[in-house]
Design a protein around this motif. Structure first.
Motif, short mmCIF file in Angstrom:
data_model
loop_
_atom_site.label_atom_id
_atom_site.label_comp_id
_atom_site.label_asym_id
_atom_site.label_seq_id
_atom_site.Cartn_x
_atom_site.Cartn_y
_atom_site.Cartn_z
N LEU A 62 0.94 -1.40 0.20
CA LEU A 62 0.10 0.16 0.15
C LEU A 62 0.79 1.35 -0.01
O LEU A 62 1.94 1.45 0.91
N LEU A 63 0.58 2.36 -0.66
CA LEU A 63 1.24 3.61 -0.90
C LEU A 63 0.23 4.51 -0.19
O LEU A 63 -0.92 4.58 -0.83
N ARG A 64 0.59 5.21 0.72
CA ARG A 64 -0.17 6.10 1.41
C ARG A 64 0.07 7.51 1.00
O ARG A 64 1.33 7.87 1.09
N TRP A 65 -0.85 8.44 0.64
CA TRP A 65 -0.64 9.77 0.41
C TRP A 65 -0.89 10.48 1.63
O TRP A 65 -2.42 10.36 1.97
N LEU A 66 -0.10 10.98 2.39
CA LEU A 66 -0.28 11.61 3.56
C LEU A 66 -0.71 12.92 3.63
O LEU A 66 -1.87 13.36 4.03
N LYS A 117 0.28 -2.12 -4.89
CA LYS A 117 -0.91 -2.85 -5.50
C LYS A 117 -2.37 -2.04 -5.10
O LYS A 117 -3.30 -2.18 -5.59
N GLN A 118 -1.95 -1.14 -4.12
CA GLN A 118 -3.30 -0.24 -3.76
C GLN A 118 -2.67 1.18 -3.36
O GLN A 118 -1.42 1.23 -2.67
N LEU A 119 -3.45 2.18 -3.51
CA LEU A 119 -3.09 3.71 -3.28
C LEU A 119 -4.21 3.91 -2.23
O LEU A 119 -5.23 4.02 -2.53
N GLU A 120 -3.69 4.66 -1.07
CA GLU A 120 -4.69 5.29 -0.12
C GLU A 120 -4.51 6.85 -0.50
O GLU A 120 -3.35 7.33 -0.35
N LEU A 121 -5.46 7.79 -0.74
CA LEU A 121 -5.42 8.89 -1.10
C LEU A 121 -5.84 9.95 0.05
O LEU A 121 -5.86 11.15 -0.05
N GLY A 122 -6.45 9.25 1.13
CA GLY A 122 -6.79 10.01 2.30
C GLY A 122 -8.35 10.89 2.26
O GLY A 122 -9.26 10.60 1.23
N LEU A 123 -8.37 11.66 3.29
CA LEU A 123 -9.59 12.44 3.36
C LEU A 123 -9.57 13.63 2.72
O LEU A 123 -8.57 14.12 2.16
N LEU A 158 -2.75 22.83 -10.24
CA LEU A 158 -1.67 22.02 -9.79
C LEU A 158 -1.91 20.94 -8.84
O LEU A 158 -1.33 19.73 -8.88
N TYR A 159 -2.93 20.82 -8.21
CA TYR A 159 -3.53 19.80 -7.41
C TYR A 159 -3.92 18.43 -8.11
O TYR A 159 -3.69 17.35 -7.82
N ILE A 160 -4.54 18.78 -9.38
CA ILE A 160 -5.00 17.77 -10.24
C ILE A 160 -3.46 17.19 -10.71
O ILE A 160 -3.45 15.92 -10.82
N TYR A 161 -2.63 17.84 -11.21
CA TYR A 161 -1.37 17.57 -11.58
C TYR A 161 -0.62 16.51 -10.05
O TYR A 161 -0.15 15.52 -10.59
N VAL A 162 -0.75 17.09 -9.15
CA VAL A 162 0.05 16.57 -8.02
C VAL A 162 -0.94 15.13 -7.97
O VAL A 162 -0.34 13.83 -7.66
N GLY A 163 -2.31 14.77 -7.96
CA GLY A 163 -2.96 13.76 -7.83
C GLY A 163 -2.51 12.70 -8.92
O GLY A 163 -2.23 11.53 -8.63
N TRP A 164 -2.35 13.44 -10.08
CA TRP A 164 -1.78 12.02 -11.17
C TRP A 164 -0.44 11.82 -10.81
O TRP A 164 -0.30 10.54 -11.16
N SER A 165 0.41 12.55 -10.45
CA SER A 165 1.61 12.17 -10.10
C SER A 165 1.78 11.41 -8.97
O SER A 165 2.65 10.30 -8.86
#
Length: 407
Positions: A311-315, A345-351, A327-334
């Motif tokens: 799991l990769l967590r975006w904190l 195998k999975q990405l957590e993108l947070g609240l 910029l934030y959309i570019y950040v999400g894509w990156s």
């Protein structure tokens, strides 16, 4: 009053209704050792119990949290030992002053702002909370395989309830419970807890072999929308770098996070410090990652990541200026791009910021907490007062990918 290192509690009479269970008998009596700091906890013993659970339960991660000096958190840690002296479970909890109307609708928030000009602590109270303050871990109690989780959670309740009453906390919160832990709902209701829904978490499965596969798997509407924003950032000269060495940037990254934090109109509780960034890079090594965003040679933003097994967590996210741009959309894509390249195998993108994350393909995951008043009188009001103050929007997921694509 601080508890001494190695302080032990023992309740051989717990769960009278289950005394005839041979499985339960095998776990009694249990000793619980409490510690005022993770530094006091034997590192090998603690990490041995964790096994394949999240690295955010680890001794190293708790070192990061404690050294960061966030808010007014006061942490304690518990190890559960069986009669043979083997550590079989662990958990952490803390006191924190929290706004009990943290998920209130905007109309109520505006009213509270007016009240707090006169009474700054109106509807804010110090509570005893079990979990991890800067991360979501479901469930919050780590048990060795084969242990009786139901019995251990009841022991945990007895421990927390006794401490909260002794120390004067009015509310106990046990968090977080996602879909893998919904089976505990009936148990906590029997113990007098209210089972409350929080704002959801976001996840994305990562089946793609390359970023190009990810883009090609999207429905045309979402793909064209994303490519439009990527083109805007490319025209502005935005680029990113992924690194595990960011401790030297701690002051600037924290300052960038504060820019976003002060603009947040959604959930925002913990207040990060430069020490948090420094210690995360230092203590977690290659598992900690920072995506650094540059415009020319200027560092204009960052995304903080943690590689937690598969799991990769975006904190967290931070930027230099609060501007409504792409910029934030570019950040999400990156972040998705990095998850693919790192083999997650999975990405957590947070609240929060759900619409953008959903456009990227994230799915909303409900979260529940168990909360209880420490006295029966207070507890009679918890069940109706908390949902009255807090409104959680319904979960509506989007089908971003073509038929047959897992997301």
């Amino acid at each position: 009053m601080a508890l001494p290192q190695g302080f032990q509690l023992q309740w051989p009479w717990l769960l009278n209704a289950a005394k005839n269970s041979e499985q339960f008998k095998s776990h009694l009596p249990l000793n619980i050792k409490l510690y005022d700091s993770i530094q006091e906890v034997p590192k090998e013993t603690w990490n041995a119990v964790i096994g394949d659970r999240s690295c955010t339960f680890s001794h190293e991660f708790w070192n990061v949290v404690e050294r960061a000096h966030l808010n007014d958190f006061r942490y304690r840690h518990a190890l559960f030992f069986n009669p043979q002296g083997e550590a079989v479970a662990l958990t952490s909890f803390y006191t924190i002053t929290t706004d009990i109307a943290i998920f209130a609708p905007n109309s109520l928030r505006n009213l509270l702002k007016i009240c707090r000009r006169v009474y700054p602590n109106f509807l804010k109270l110090t509570m005893l909370e079990c979990g991890t303050p800067v991360i979501l871990n479901s469930p919050p109690l780590v048990c060795r395989p084969g242990e009786n989780e139901t019995a251990l959670f009841q022991e945990l309740h007895t421990l927390l309830h006794g401490l909260a009453r002794k120390e004067g906390q009015l509310l106990i919160v046990i968090r977080d419970f996602e879909s893998n832990a919904q089976n505990f709902q009936s148990q906590f209701k029997k113990l007098g807890y209210y089972w409350a829904q929080m704002i959801p978490n976001t996840y994305m499965d990562i089946p793609w072999k390359s970023p190009e596969d990810y883009l090609n798997s999207m429905k045309s509407y979402y793909r064209s929308k994303l490519r439009k924003h990527l083109a805007i950032n490319q025209a502005q000269g935005i680029r990113h770098e992924l690194t595990s060495e960011f401790h030297h940037l701690a002051e600037q990254l924290c300052r960038q996070w504060l820019v976003v934090h002060h603009q947040a109109d959604e959930f925002a509780r913990e207040k990060l410090t430069p020490e948090f960034y420094h210690e995360l890079s230092h203590q977690m090594g290659e598992r900690s990652k920072a995506l650094l965003y540059y415009k020319g040679d200027e560092l204009v933003g960052h995304a903080l990541l943690l590689q937690d097994g598969e799991l990769l967590r975006w904190l967290y996210f931070g930027r230099e200026t609060a501007v409504n741009d792409s910029l934030y959309i570019y950040v999400g894509w990156s972040v998705v791009h990095s998850a693919i390249l790192l083999g997650a195998k999975q990405l957590e993108l947070g609240l929060t910021t759900y619409p953008i994350k959903q456009d990227l393909g994230a799915q909303l995951e409900p979260i529940h907490i168990a909360l209880r008043g420490t006295s029966n009188f207070i507890n009679t009001f918890v069940g109706w007062f908390y949902p009255l103050l807090n409104r959680v929007p319904p979960i509506r997921n989007r089908n971003v990918f073509k038929t047959g694509i897992r997301n």
